[in-house]
Design a protein around this motif. Sequence first.
Motif, PDB file in Angstrom:
ATOM      1  N   LEU A 162      53.553  61.007  39.113  1.00  0.00           N
ATOM      2  CA  LEU A 162      53.909  60.482  37.809  1.00  0.00           C
ATOM      3  C   LEU A 162      52.921  59.422  37.342  1.00  0.00           C
ATOM      4  N   GLY A 163      52.334  58.687  38.287  1.00  0.00           N
ATOM      5  CA  GLY A 163      51.388  57.626  37.946  1.00  0.00           C
ATOM      6  C   GLY A 163      50.716  57.116  39.204  1.00  0.00           C
ATOM      7  N   ALA A 164      49.885  56.092  39.041  1.00  0.00           N
ATOM      8  CA  ALA A 164      49.121  55.581  40.172  1.00  0.00           C
ATOM      9  C   ALA A 164      48.931  54.079  40.036  1.00  0.00           C
ATOM     10  N   LEU A 165      48.854  53.426  41.189  1.00  0.00           N
ATOM     11  CA  LEU A 165      48.471  52.022  41.273  1.00  0.00           C
ATOM     12  C   LEU A 165      47.097  51.972  41.928  1.00  0.00           C
ATOM     13  N   VAL A 166      46.088  51.518  41.179  1.00  0.00           N
ATOM     14  CA  VAL A 166      44.733  51.396  41.707  1.00  0.00           C
ATOM     15  C   VAL A 166      44.572  49.968  42.229  1.00  0.00           C
ATOM     16  N   VAL A 167      44.465  49.826  43.546  1.00  0.00           N
ATOM     17  CA  VAL A 167      44.347  48.510  44.172  1.00  0.00           C
ATOM     18  C   VAL A 167      42.884  48.092  44.159  1.00  0.00           C
ATOM     19  N   VAL A 168      42.640  46.830  43.767  1.00  0.00           N
ATOM     20  CA  VAL A 168      41.281  46.330  43.573  1.00  0.00           C
ATOM     21  C   VAL A 168      41.105  45.031  44.347  1.00  0.00           C
ATOM     22  N   ASP A 169      39.962  44.900  44.995  1.00  0.00           N
ATOM     23  CA  ASP A 169      39.522  43.633  45.577  1.00  0.00           C
ATOM     24  C   ASP A 169      38.586  42.991  44.559  1.00  0.00           C
ATOM     25  N   SER A 170      38.945  41.811  44.060  1.00  0.00           N
ATOM     26  CA  SER A 170      38.156  41.189  42.986  1.00  0.00           C
ATOM     27  C   SER A 170      36.756  40.831  43.425  1.00  0.00           C
ATOM     28  N   ALA A 171      36.503  40.759  44.734  1.00  0.00           N
ATOM     29  CA  ALA A 171      35.160  40.455  45.230  1.00  0.00           C
ATOM     30  C   ALA A 171      34.313  41.715  45.399  1.00  0.00           C
ATOM     31  N   ARG A 172      34.920  42.896  45.290  1.00  0.00           N
ATOM     32  CA  ARG A 172      34.187  44.159  45.456  1.00  0.00           C
ATOM     33  C   ARG A 172      34.669  45.154  44.390  1.00  0.00           C
ATOM     34  N   LEU A 173      34.447  44.831  43.132  1.00  0.00           N
ATOM     35  CA  LEU A 173      34.963  45.649  42.045  1.00  0.00           C
ATOM     36  C   LEU A 173      34.365  47.049  42.030  1.00  0.00           C
ATOM     37  N   ASP A 174      33.108  47.180  42.444  1.00  0.00           N
ATOM     38  CA  ASP A 174      32.467  48.489  42.367  1.00  0.00           C
ATOM     39  C   ASP A 174      33.133  49.523  43.265  1.00  0.00           C
ATOM     40  N   ASP A 175      33.878  49.082  44.289  1.00  0.00           N
ATOM     41  CA  ASP A 175      34.542  50.032  45.180  1.00  0.00           C
ATOM     42  C   ASP A 175      35.661  50.804  44.491  1.00  0.00           C
ATOM     43  N   CYS A 176      36.191  50.273  43.384  1.00  0.00           N
ATOM     44  CA  CYS A 176      37.314  50.943  42.731  1.00  0.00           C
ATOM     45  C   CYS A 176      36.872  51.831  41.576  1.00  0.00           C
ATOM     46  N   PHE A 177      35.586  51.837  41.236  1.00  0.00           N
ATOM     47  CA  PHE A 177      35.117  52.657  40.122  1.00  0.00           C
ATOM     48  C   PHE A 177      35.463  54.134  40.287  1.00  0.00           C
ATOM     49  N   PRO A 178      35.259  54.747  41.473  1.00  0.00           N
ATOM     50  CA  PRO A 178      35.600  56.174  41.608  1.00  0.00           C
ATOM     51  C   PRO A 178      37.072  56.462  41.347  1.00  0.00           C
TER      52      PRO A 178
END
Length: 252
Positions: A162-178
């Motif tokens: 139904l949806g998703a939670l994309v977890v992000v580390d604010s010190a490594r933002l580029d890891d969540c781009f994909p």
Amino acid sequence: MDSVRSPEWPAAPLGGVAANSAAARYGMSSGTGPIVGRAGPPPTAPPPYRPSSGTGSVPPPVGRPAAPPIPVKILVAGGFGVGKTTTVGAISEIAPLTTEAEMTSAGIGVDDPGARSAKTTTTVAMDFGCVTIDRSLKLYLFGTPGQTRFGFMWDDLARGALGALVVVDSARLDDCFPAIDFFERAGLPFVVGVNAFDGRLALELGEIRWALAIGDHVPLVQFDARDRLSVRDALLVVLDRALDRATRDRKA
């Protein structure tokens, strides 16, 4: 026989990462920062997201057995070592299913959890947990593996979600781009949850929104993956976002 019980949620204290209600997290000013983000949001972005008021569940009529809760599939995605397994484990009302394997020297230079992490294991398939929201709704949580080499599994894990939670580390933002790119292409409602490692963020939320190049229709929340109440609040925003999308699609 009605055997479903709602969790005994204690009241969240005012202030801090546990009090991240939906209303307190939206309407952020899109600040700018000296960091390079993604190319930009989708060319045709939906209208800005506004959280609904919500009316709560309606009790069944007297003398009639309650219907079983509706199962809802939610993905917990993000880069490597951002806290996906911790997020699922913190909220699950059952012992979570994990597929953790010890990290070895072969992963040096390939799997980088960040300088602040003491991580020694990695998810090699998925995480699974569940939580009953109320008598009418039960969430089934599927945590995706964060490494690029496991990307082929994402399509299967996303099927029926139904949806998703994309977890992000604010010190490594580029890891969540994909992950963000994946859900934008799939058209699946998602919420960006910035995990507050050590209770603080490396950047302000406005700067993070600018760097990720996400539109105003995408909720951006701060939460603590170790705290059950904080994870609950983030997942409720995912549900609210998905309901908003379903309502707009039905009116279209």
